[in-house]
Design a protein around this motif. Structure first.
Motif, PDB file in Angstrom:
ATOM      1  N   ALA A   1      -1.685   9.523   4.243  1.00  0.00           N
ATOM      2  CA  ALA A   1      -2.353   8.670   3.270  1.00  0.00           C
ATOM      3  C   ALA A   1      -3.731   9.217   2.890  1.00  0.00           C
ATOM      4  O   ALA A   1      -4.161   9.093   1.749  1.00  0.00           O
ATOM      5  CB  ALA A   1      -2.498   7.252   3.824  1.00  0.00           C
ATOM      6  N   LEU A   2      -4.411   9.818   3.857  1.00  0.00           N
ATOM      7  CA  LEU A   2      -5.749  10.373   3.597  1.00  0.00           C
ATOM      8  C   LEU A   2      -5.672  11.713   2.878  1.00  0.00           C
ATOM      9  O   LEU A   2      -6.700  12.261   2.511  1.00  0.00           O
ATOM     10  CB  LEU A   2      -6.533  10.507   4.903  1.00  0.00           C
ATOM     11  CG  LEU A   2      -6.943   9.195   5.543  1.00  0.00           C
ATOM     12  CD1 LEU A   2      -7.583   9.442   6.915  1.00  0.00           C
ATOM     13  CD2 LEU A   2      -7.888   8.403   4.654  1.00  0.00           C
ATOM     14  N   ASP A   3      -4.462  12.218   2.674  1.00  0.00           N
ATOM     15  CA  ASP A   3      -4.239  13.439   1.911  1.00  0.00           C
ATOM     16  C   ASP A   3      -5.125  14.582   2.435  1.00  0.00           C
ATOM     17  O   ASP A   3      -5.998  15.087   1.730  1.00  0.00           O
ATOM     18  CB  ASP A   3      -4.504  13.180   0.428  1.00  0.00           C
ATOM     19  CG  ASP A   3      -3.946  14.272  -0.453  1.00  0.00           C
ATOM     20  OD1 ASP A   3      -3.009  14.967  -0.020  1.00  0.00           O
ATOM     21  OD2 ASP A   3      -4.468  14.440  -1.574  1.00  0.00           O
TER      22      ASP A   3
ATOM     23  N   GLN B   1      -4.978  -0.280   1.535  1.00  0.00           N
ATOM     24  CA  GLN B   1      -5.794   0.148   0.405  1.00  0.00           C
ATOM     25  C   GLN B   1      -5.224   1.397  -0.257  1.00  0.00           C
ATOM     26  O   GLN B   1      -5.390   1.608  -1.445  1.00  0.00           O
ATOM     27  CB  GLN B   1      -7.234   0.399   0.844  1.00  0.00           C
ATOM     28  CG  GLN B   1      -7.967  -0.866   1.188  1.00  0.00           C
ATOM     29  CD  GLN B   1      -9.324  -0.606   1.816  1.00  0.00           C
ATOM     30  OE1 GLN B   1      -9.639   0.499   2.223  1.00  0.00           O
ATOM     31  NE2 GLN B   1     -10.124  -1.652   1.913  1.00  0.00           N
ATOM     32  N   LEU B   2      -4.554   2.213   0.531  1.00  0.00           N
ATOM     33  CA  LEU B   2      -3.947   3.427   0.006  1.00  0.00           C
ATOM     34  C   LEU B   2      -2.503   3.189  -0.432  1.00  0.00           C
ATOM     35  O   LEU B   2      -1.794   4.119  -0.795  1.00  0.00           O
ATOM     36  CB  LEU B   2      -4.011   4.540   1.058  1.00  0.00           C
ATOM     37  CG  LEU B   2      -5.434   4.986   1.398  1.00  0.00           C
ATOM     38  CD1 LEU B   2      -5.443   5.797   2.681  1.00  0.00           C
ATOM     39  CD2 LEU B   2      -6.036   5.779   0.250  1.00  0.00           C
ATOM     40  N   GLY B   3      -2.055   1.924  -0.357  1.00  0.00           N
ATOM     41  CA  GLY B   3      -0.725   1.574  -0.834  1.00  0.00           C
ATOM     42  C   GLY B   3       0.389   1.805   0.157  1.00  0.00           C
ATOM     43  O   GLY B   3       1.550   1.857  -0.216  1.00  0.00           O
ATOM     44  N   LEU B   4       0.076   1.939   1.434  1.00  0.00           N
ATOM     45  CA  LEU B   4       1.097   2.147   2.462  1.00  0.00           C
ATOM     46  C   LEU B   4       1.078   0.996   3.451  1.00  0.00           C
ATOM     47  O   LEU B   4       0.055   0.360   3.654  1.00  0.00           O
ATOM     48  CB  LEU B   4       0.850   3.460   3.203  1.00  0.00           C
ATOM     49  CG  LEU B   4       0.901   4.718   2.356  1.00  0.00           C
ATOM     50  CD1 LEU B   4       0.455   5.896   3.164  1.00  0.00           C
ATOM     51  CD2 LEU B   4       2.311   4.930   1.844  1.00  0.00           C
ATOM     52  N   LYS B   5       2.200   0.772   4.089  1.00  0.00           N
ATOM     53  CA  LYS B   5       2.294  -0.284   5.090  1.00  0.00           C
ATOM     54  C   LYS B   5       2.435   0.326   6.469  1.00  0.00           C
ATOM     55  O   LYS B   5       2.882   1.468   6.613  1.00  0.00           O
ATOM     56  CB  LYS B   5       3.513  -1.171   4.816  1.00  0.00           C
ATOM     57  CG  LYS B   5       3.377  -1.928   3.524  1.00  0.00           C
ATOM     58  CD  LYS B   5       4.591  -2.773   3.300  1.00  0.00           C
ATOM     59  CE  LYS B   5       4.449  -3.522   1.983  1.00  0.00           C
ATOM     60  NZ  LYS B   5       5.663  -4.201   1.612  1.00  0.00           N
ATOM     61  N   ARG B   6       2.047  -0.451   7.481  1.00  0.00           N
ATOM     62  CA  ARG B   6       2.227  -0.011   8.863  1.00  0.00           C
ATOM     63  C   ARG B   6       3.697   0.121   9.175  1.00  0.00           C
ATOM     64  O   ARG B   6       4.510  -0.668   8.703  1.00  0.00           O
ATOM     65  CB  ARG B   6       1.649  -1.042   9.831  1.00  0.00           C
ATOM     66  CG  ARG B   6       0.162  -1.050   9.903  1.00  0.00           C
ATOM     67  CD  ARG B   6      -0.296  -2.078  10.878  1.00  0.00           C
ATOM     68  NE  ARG B   6       0.084  -1.691  12.218  1.00  0.00           N
ATOM     69  CZ  ARG B   6      -0.311  -2.307  13.304  1.00  0.00           C
ATOM     70  NH1 ARG B   6      -1.064  -3.358  13.226  1.00  0.00           N
ATOM     71  NH2 ARG B   6       0.068  -1.901  14.487  1.00  0.00           N
TER      72      ARG B   6
END
Length: 129
Positions: free
Chosen positions: A54-56, A120-125
């Protein structure tokens, strides 16, 4: 096993391969034994992987579970700093093998911070099995 990034780079690498290819990378060590169920350790590793994606990350990185700890190594200092900020990690004294070293613990506050960052980055746990 390495995973290809969007631009053909290989950001996620096997721990040993990463160590062989990168001189003095940046290390983050997270303690899993602060209010966590040991059975959920693999979920924590998956969460680290999702967070890194997610942090790319701009450079290569490797994540490894080592007993009661998860170790994340980063080629680029900026990647290590961003990851450490989400995990509320503290910088510690360096070691010869590492350009920088940070420590964290996976407690409730860190879990919430990771979950918030992923949302916030559009991903779920990832779900617990």
């Amino acid at each position: 096993m390495a995973k290809l990034g969007l631009e053909g780079q290989m950001p996620s690498m096997d721990w040993d391969t990463f160590q062989d290819r990168h001189y003095r990378p940046h290390l983050l060590v997270a303690n899993l034994r602060f209010g966590r169920d040991p059975a959920s350790d693999e979920t924590a590793v998956a969460l680290f992987e999702r967070l890194a994606m997610a942090l790319d990350m701009a450079g290569n990185y490797a994540i490894k579970k080592d007993g009661a700890y998860i170790r994340a190594a980063f080629e680029i200092d900026r990647d290590a700093e961003r990851f450490a900020r989400v995990l509320l990690a503290k910088t510690t004294a360096g070691e010869r093998e590492w350009a920088s070293r940070s420590v964290s613990r996976i407690d409730g506050a860190a879990q919430r911070k990771i979950a918030t960052a992923l949302r916030q980055l559009g991903l779920k746990r990832p779900r617990r099995r």
